[in-house]
Write a protein that holds these residues in place. Structure first.
Motif, PDB file in Angstrom:
ATOM      1  N   SER A   1     -57.524 -20.279  -9.485  1.00 42.84           N
ATOM      2  CA  SER A   1     -57.753 -19.701 -10.809  1.00 42.84           C
ATOM      3  C   SER A   1     -56.656 -20.183 -11.756  1.00 42.84           C
ATOM      4  CB  SER A   1     -57.743 -18.173 -10.741  1.00 42.84           C
ATOM      5  OG  SER A   1     -56.434 -17.713 -10.471  1.00 42.84           O
ATOM      6  N   GLU A   2     -56.962 -20.179 -13.033  1.00 44.35           N
ATOM      7  CA  GLU A   2     -55.965 -20.591 -14.024  1.00 44.35           C
ATOM      8  C   GLU A   2     -54.753 -19.662 -13.982  1.00 44.35           C
ATOM      9  OE1 GLU A   2     -57.529 -21.648 -17.970  1.00 44.35           O
ATOM     10  OE2 GLU A   2     -59.495 -21.486 -17.006  1.00 44.35           O
ATOM     11  N   GLU A   3     -54.986 -18.381 -13.739  1.00 45.57           N
ATOM     12  CA  GLU A   3     -53.901 -17.405 -13.685  1.00 45.57           C
ATOM     13  C   GLU A   3     -52.942 -17.705 -12.541  1.00 45.57           C
ATOM     14  OE1 GLU A   3     -57.222 -16.479 -13.764  1.00 45.57           O
ATOM     15  OE2 GLU A   3     -57.207 -16.087 -15.921  1.00 45.57           O
ATOM     16  N   ALA A   4     -53.458 -18.328 -11.486  1.00 46.32           N
ATOM     17  CA  ALA A   4     -52.631 -18.664 -10.327  1.00 46.32           C
ATOM     18  C   ALA A   4     -52.038 -20.068 -10.440  1.00 46.32           C
ATOM     19  CB  ALA A   4     -53.464 -18.548  -9.051  1.00 46.32           C
ATOM     20  N   GLY A   5     -52.250 -20.726 -11.580  1.00 47.42           N
ATOM     21  CA  GLY A   5     -51.673 -22.047 -11.790  1.00 47.42           C
ATOM     22  C   GLY A   5     -52.637 -23.202 -11.627  1.00 47.42           C
ATOM     23  N   GLY A   6     -53.911 -22.884 -11.463  1.00 50.87           N
ATOM     24  CA  GLY A   6     -54.913 -23.930 -11.295  1.00 50.87           C
ATOM     25  C   GLY A   6     -55.262 -24.619 -12.607  1.00 50.87           C
TER      26      GLY A   6
ATOM     27  N   TYR B   1     -57.795 -31.248  -5.730  1.00 53.03           N
ATOM     28  CA  TYR B   1     -58.928 -30.359  -5.446  1.00 53.03           C
ATOM     29  C   TYR B   1     -58.460 -28.930  -5.192  1.00 53.03           C
ATOM     30  CZ  TYR B   1     -62.209 -34.241  -5.352  1.00 53.03           C
ATOM     31  OH  TYR B   1     -62.984 -35.317  -5.707  1.00 53.03           O
ATOM     32  N   GLU B   2     -57.314 -28.775  -4.556  1.00 51.83           N
ATOM     33  CA  GLU B   2     -56.755 -27.430  -4.364  1.00 51.83           C
ATOM     34  C   GLU B   2     -56.442 -26.791  -5.715  1.00 51.83           C
ATOM     35  OE1 GLU B   2     -53.359 -28.040  -1.855  1.00 51.83           O
ATOM     36  OE2 GLU B   2     -54.580 -28.380  -0.067  1.00 51.83           O
ATOM     37  N   LEU B   3     -55.865 -27.572  -6.634  1.00 52.91           N
ATOM     38  CA  LEU B   3     -55.552 -27.050  -7.972  1.00 52.91           C
ATOM     39  C   LEU B   3     -56.814 -26.703  -8.745  1.00 52.91           C
ATOM     40  CD1 LEU B   3     -52.672 -29.506  -8.906  1.00 52.91           C
ATOM     41  CD2 LEU B   3     -52.440 -27.039  -8.531  1.00 52.91           C
ATOM     42  N   LEU B   4     -57.884 -27.461  -8.526  1.00 60.15           N
ATOM     43  CA  LEU B   4     -59.146 -27.185  -9.214  1.00 60.15           C
ATOM     44  C   LEU B   4     -59.823 -25.931  -8.655  1.00 60.15           C
ATOM     45  CD1 LEU B   4     -60.607 -30.810  -9.522  1.00 60.15           C
ATOM     46  CD2 LEU B   4     -59.340 -29.496 -11.245  1.00 60.15           C
ATOM     47  N   GLN B   5     -59.544 -25.607  -7.398  1.00 60.23           N
ATOM     48  CA  GLN B   5     -60.119 -24.404  -6.780  1.00 60.23           C
ATOM     49  C   GLN B   5     -59.392 -23.133  -7.207  1.00 60.23           C
ATOM     50  OE1 GLN B   5     -62.801 -24.100  -4.901  1.00 60.23           O
ATOM     51  NE2 GLN B   5     -63.244 -26.260  -4.692  1.00 60.23           N
TER      52      GLN B   5
END
Length: 64
Positions: A33-38, A27-31
Motif C-alpha cells: 500500500s502507499e501508506e506502507a511505502g509502496g 513488484y514487492e513495492l507495487l504490491q
C-alpha cells in the motif's frame, strides 16, 4: 535529466533499471500500500504500470 528519458507509463523493468534494484523488489513495492511505502500503480490486465509523475513523486517522498 534522466527523468525526461523515462516514458510516461513505466513498467517494473523501467523502475528496476532506474533505481538499480531487482524487478522482484519492484513488484514487492507495487504490491505494498502507499501508506506502507509502496509505489502507486494501476493494472492493465495482469500487468502493473506506474504513471511517471506518480513515480517521481514517490522518489521525492522517499528523500524526506
Amino acid at each position: 535529466m534522466i527523468e525526461q528519458k523515462l516514458p510516461n507509463i513505466l513498467t517494473a523493468q523501467h523502475i528496476a533499471k532506474y533505481l538499480g534494484i531487482s524487478r522482484r523488489r519492484v513488484y514487492e513495492l507495487l504490491q505494498m500500500s502507499e501508506e506502507a511505502g509502496g509505489i502507486r500503480c494501476f493494472q492493465i490486465g495482469s500487468s502493473k504500470r506506474v504513471d511517471k509523475e506518480d513515480f517521481l513523486e514517490w522518489i521525492e517522498q522517499k528523500k524526506n
